[in-house]
Every structure is written in C-alpha cells, then in structure tokens.
Design a protein around this motif. Structure first.
Motif, PDB file in Angstrom:
ATOM      1  N   MET A   1     -42.304  16.384  19.387  1.00 16.64           N
ATOM      2  CA  MET A   1     -42.831  15.491  21.014  1.00 16.64           C
ATOM      3  C   MET A   1     -41.936  15.514  21.607  1.00 16.64           C
ATOM      4  O   MET A   1     -42.021  16.018  23.442  1.00 16.64           O
ATOM      5  CB  MET A   1     -42.635  14.322  20.637  1.00 16.64           C
ATOM      6  CG  MET A   1     -41.850  13.260  21.562  1.00 16.64           C
ATOM      7  SD  MET A   1     -43.855  12.832  22.364  1.00 16.64           S
ATOM      8  CE  MET A   1     -42.868  11.463  23.151  1.00 16.64           C
ATOM      9  N   GLY A   2     -40.132  16.570  21.068  1.00 16.37           N
ATOM     10  CA  GLY A   2     -39.500  16.804  21.916  1.00 16.37           C
ATOM     11  C   GLY A   2     -39.803  18.053  22.859  1.00 16.37           C
ATOM     12  O   GLY A   2     -39.386  17.908  24.209  1.00 16.37           O
ATOM     13  N   ALA A   3     -40.221  18.595  22.787  1.00 18.74           N
ATOM     14  CA  ALA A   3     -40.263  20.033  22.756  1.00 18.74           C
ATOM     15  C   ALA A   3     -41.125  19.599  23.820  1.00 18.74           C
ATOM     16  O   ALA A   3     -41.580  20.395  24.954  1.00 18.74           O
ATOM     17  CB  ALA A   3     -41.372  21.082  22.091  1.00 18.74           C
ATOM     18  N   ARG A   4     -42.878  18.408  23.566  1.00 17.14           N
ATOM     19  CA  ARG A   4     -43.311  19.139  24.823  1.00 17.14           C
ATOM     20  C   ARG A   4     -42.542  17.832  25.676  1.00 17.14           C
ATOM     21  O   ARG A   4     -43.262  18.248  26.480  1.00 17.14           O
ATOM     22  CB  ARG A   4     -44.505  17.612  23.835  1.00 17.14           C
ATOM     23  CG  ARG A   4     -45.750  17.425  25.054  1.00 17.14           C
ATOM     24  CD  ARG A   4     -46.757  16.499  24.110  1.00 17.14           C
ATOM     25  NE  ARG A   4     -48.353  16.337  25.444  1.00 17.14           N
ATOM     26  CZ  ARG A   4     -48.721  15.154  25.019  1.00 17.14           C
ATOM     27  NH1 ARG A   4     -48.659  14.554  23.757  1.00 17.14           N
ATOM     28  NH2 ARG A   4     -49.933  15.186  26.210  1.00 17.14           N
ATOM     29  N   LEU A   5     -42.096  16.806  25.783  1.00 15.84           N
ATOM     30  CA  LEU A   5     -41.340  16.417  26.480  1.00 15.84           C
ATOM     31  C   LEU A   5     -40.559  17.174  27.247  1.00 15.84           C
ATOM     32  O   LEU A   5     -40.622  16.925  29.233  1.00 15.84           O
ATOM     33  CB  LEU A   5     -40.488  15.037  26.639  1.00 15.84           C
ATOM     34  CG  LEU A   5     -39.926  14.257  27.200  1.00 15.84           C
ATOM     35  CD1 LEU A   5     -40.942  13.481  27.959  1.00 15.84           C
ATOM     36  CD2 LEU A   5     -38.712  13.450  26.310  1.00 15.84           C
ATOM     37  N   PHE A   6     -40.255  18.190  26.842  1.00 12.52           N
ATOM     38  CA  PHE A   6     -39.000  19.158  27.817  1.00 12.52           C
ATOM     39  C   PHE A   6     -40.194  20.410  28.495  1.00 12.52           C
ATOM     40  O   PHE A   6     -39.757  19.878  29.537  1.00 12.52           O
ATOM     41  CB  PHE A   6     -38.143  20.387  27.296  1.00 12.52           C
ATOM     42  CG  PHE A   6     -37.751  21.629  27.321  1.00 12.52           C
ATOM     43  CD1 PHE A   6     -36.843  21.732  27.396  1.00 12.52           C
ATOM     44  CD2 PHE A   6     -38.256  22.795  27.606  1.00 12.52           C
ATOM     45  CE1 PHE A   6     -35.596  22.526  28.692  1.00 12.52           C
ATOM     46  CE2 PHE A   6     -38.129  23.426  27.971  1.00 12.52           C
ATOM     47  CZ  PHE A   6     -36.431  23.701  28.223  1.00 12.52           C
ATOM     48  N   ARG A   7     -41.331  20.673  28.077  1.00  9.47           N
ATOM     49  CA  ARG A   7     -41.909  21.400  28.802  1.00  9.47           C
ATOM     50  C   ARG A   7     -42.493  20.857  30.055  1.00  9.47           C
ATOM     51  O   ARG A   7     -42.981  21.559  30.694  1.00  9.47           O
ATOM     52  CB  ARG A   7     -43.378  22.321  28.099  1.00  9.47           C
ATOM     53  CG  ARG A   7     -42.997  22.919  26.711  1.00  9.47           C
ATOM     54  CD  ARG A   7     -44.407  23.554  26.029  1.00  9.47           C
ATOM     55  NE  ARG A   7     -45.489  22.801  26.122  1.00  9.47           N
ATOM     56  CZ  ARG A   7     -45.239  22.690  24.281  1.00  9.47           C
ATOM     57  NH1 ARG A   7     -44.217  22.850  23.693  1.00  9.47           N
ATOM     58  NH2 ARG A   7     -45.785  21.744  23.756  1.00  9.47           N
ATOM     59  N   VAL A   8     -42.999  19.043  29.740  1.00  8.80           N
ATOM     60  CA  VAL A   8     -43.352  18.357  30.427  1.00  8.80           C
ATOM     61  C   VAL A   8     -42.323  18.643  32.282  1.00  8.80           C
ATOM     62  O   VAL A   8     -42.843  18.412  33.187  1.00  8.80           O
ATOM     63  CB  VAL A   8     -43.825  17.025  30.119  1.00  8.80           C
ATOM     64  CG1 VAL A   8     -44.081  16.059  31.719  1.00  8.80           C
ATOM     65  CG2 VAL A   8     -45.105  17.525  29.666  1.00  8.80           C
ATOM     66  N   LEU A   9     -41.182  18.483  31.964  1.00 10.00           N
ATOM     67  CA  LEU A   9     -40.367  18.133  32.400  1.00 10.00           C
ATOM     68  C   LEU A   9     -39.350  18.891  32.872  1.00 10.00           C
ATOM     69  O   LEU A   9     -38.599  18.495  33.978  1.00 10.00           O
ATOM     70  CB  LEU A   9     -38.878  16.617  31.958  1.00 10.00           C
ATOM     71  CG  LEU A   9     -39.624  15.828  31.211  1.00 10.00           C
ATOM     72  CD1 LEU A   9     -38.646  14.469  30.951  1.00 10.00           C
ATOM     73  CD2 LEU A   9     -40.284  15.369  32.537  1.00 10.00           C
ATOM     74  N   ALA A  10     -39.235  20.054  32.430  1.00 11.95           N
ATOM     75  CA  ALA A  10     -38.580  21.335  32.488  1.00 11.95           C
ATOM     76  C   ALA A  10     -38.867  21.817  33.843  1.00 11.95           C
ATOM     77  O   ALA A  10     -37.687  21.501  34.996  1.00 11.95           O
ATOM     78  CB  ALA A  10     -38.716  22.494  32.041  1.00 11.95           C
ATOM     79  N   VAL A  11     -39.904  21.904  34.690  1.00  8.11           N
ATOM     80  CA  VAL A  11     -39.386  22.557  36.210  1.00  8.11           C
ATOM     81  C   VAL A  11     -40.033  21.348  36.907  1.00  8.11           C
ATOM     82  O   VAL A  11     -38.720  22.301  37.994  1.00  8.11           O
ATOM     83  CB  VAL A  11     -41.798  22.377  36.347  1.00  8.11           C
ATOM     84  CG1 VAL A  11     -41.794  23.930  37.874  1.00  8.11           C
ATOM     85  CG2 VAL A  11     -41.838  24.188  35.316  1.00  8.11           C
TER      86      VAL A  11
END
Length: 268
Positions: A1-11
């Motif tokens: 969940m944390g990794a997915r949220l990071f990918r969504v919000l990173a850019v």
C-alpha cells in the motif's frame, strides 16, 4: 500500500516542489503562474465562509456564505437539472428507436445530423430563446447529456444477444415481457455507461454556460477572476472544478457497479 501510494504521488509532489522552487527564485511571474502556496492560500480564502456561525441562521446558511461552496452548489444544481431533462428525454426515445426499426428509420437521420453539433454552438440561440440566467444553461446541459444517453441506449438495445430473445420467444414471452425481462436488463450496462458519459459532458457544458449566460457558479467565478487578473483564483477555481468533477464521476461509477452486481464481469 505504501509503495503504491508513493508511486502515485511521487511525480505530482516533485513537480509541485519544482514549481514552488522556481516561483521563490523569481523564474516564474506570479501574475502569469502563481506559486502553489499562493494558490492554496487563495483556495482557502475562497472556501472560507463569509460570516461567523453565530451570525448565520443555521449550518446550511453558514456553509452557503462560503463563496466556493455556493458556486459549487450552483454549478451542481444546474448539472443535475440539465442532466435529468436530457437523460429523461433520451432514455425513452433511445428505447423506442432501439426496439422499433421504423421509428429509428424516421429519426436516425435527424439524430445523426444534430449529434456532431457541440452544445457550445447553441449558446447564441439559447440566450435568444431563454435570455440570461439558469434556463439557457440548463438547456445547453440537457443537449450535452442527451446524445450520449440516446446513442448508448440504442446501441444497448441493438446488442442484446439473439439467444436470449429466441429463448424468451420459445418460452412464450409477449412483447412487453420480452422488453421488461430481456431487452431492458441486457441493455442496462450500455445505458448506465451513456449516463456516466452524459453527466461528464453536462459538467463540462455547465462551466462554459456559466461563463456566458449566468452570474454564479464555478465558470462565472473563473471568468470574473480572469478579468481582474487573479491568476491564483483562476487556478483555485480549476482545482475546485476538477475535484467536483472527480467526485461526480466516482459516485456515478460506484452506482453503476452497484446496479450491475448481477452482470458478468462486475465484481460485487
């Protein structure tokens, strides 16, 4: 969940930080493109109620004293009214055209002629016929919602599997039973898809209509901000439009999924 949220919000986060950094260094003129912090401040002022709770007559009055919430309510009100009118006309007409080849033959040339004309092209006529205010905006929204619902309804009826029709006929189903128990349920996924597209189109049209024919709503507020060169308020209004549009689409999509629990491929 944390990794997915990071990918969504990173850019998005990196872009916003770069944007803020360039603004602080003076590479971007605030009048052309305000900084993210300035936009957030303007959005907060736009959202803030114009009176204290003690001065209001109730919670609803207090919320409506917020310029942003008042504009969002006005736009949403017009979208709902226009969509109800447009979809309410398109749904029975689409069912009739889909089930009766003679009616389709009579009306299809007119539908195909009018369908490519964008609702915006009707603005001069809408103002001539209805004047200024809500009526022309609702008229334009109804046109924007009408054709997606109509075309998808006709397509849904036309794509009913012939196996179902033959099976119902062999079981002695009459015309009304065939329509109510076979055709309408089979066409429902197409109809709901058309409604989702239609309400999305209606929301786009209301913003344009509010810039032309009314003096309230999110579209009107963006045009007002442009005239005063309030770029931060323009972008704040755009954020509000995107948020409201996303909320409407998510709500309609969840409603569709709920209504189509029985349909193959939709998980309950």
């Amino acid at each position: 969940m944390g990794a997915r949220l990071f990918r969504v919000l990173a850019v998005p986060v990196i872009l916003i930080l770069l944007w803020q950094g360039f603004s602080m260094l003076g590479y971007v003129r605030p009048a052309i493109l305000p900084s993210p912090v300035a936009i957030i401040e303007r959005l907060w002022l736009y959202l803030l109620p114009g009176q204290s709770f003690a001065e209001s007559t109730g919670v609803l009055d207090w919320l409506q004293s917020s310029e942003l919430l008042s504009d969002m309510f006005a736009s949403l009100h017009r979208v709902v009214l226009g969509f109800v009118v447009g979809a309410g006309l398109a749904l029975p007409l689409g069912l009739l055209m889909g089930t009766d080849r003679r009616v389709e033959g009579l009306l299809d040339p007119l539908v195909q002629f009018l369908r490519p004309i964008p609702p915006i092209a009707y603005i001069p006529l809408a103002i001539l016929w209805f004047g200024l205010g809500d009526p022309p905006a609702i008229f334009l929204i109804a046109i924007g919602a009408f054709f997606p619902v109509l075309i998808n309804t006709i397509t849904g009826v036309r794509n009913v599997d012939s196996i179902y029709v033959r099976a119902a006929t062999n079981l002695g189903a009459g015309r009304m039973t065939m329509f109510r128990r076979v055709i309408l349920p089979a066409a429902t996924p197409y109809i709901l898809t058309g409604m989702r597209i239609g309400i999305g189109t209606a929301f786009i049209v209301v913003i344009v209509a509010e810039m032309i024919a009314v003096n309230s709503g999110l579209g009107y507020r963006i045009l007002e901000a442009r005239e005063y060169l309030w770029s931060d308020k323009v972008i704040a209004g755009m954020i509000a439009i995107g948020t409201l549009g996303l909320a409407i689409d998510v709500g309609v999509n969840r409603l569709n999924n709920h209504l189509l629990r029985w349909h193959r491929g939709i998980e309950s």
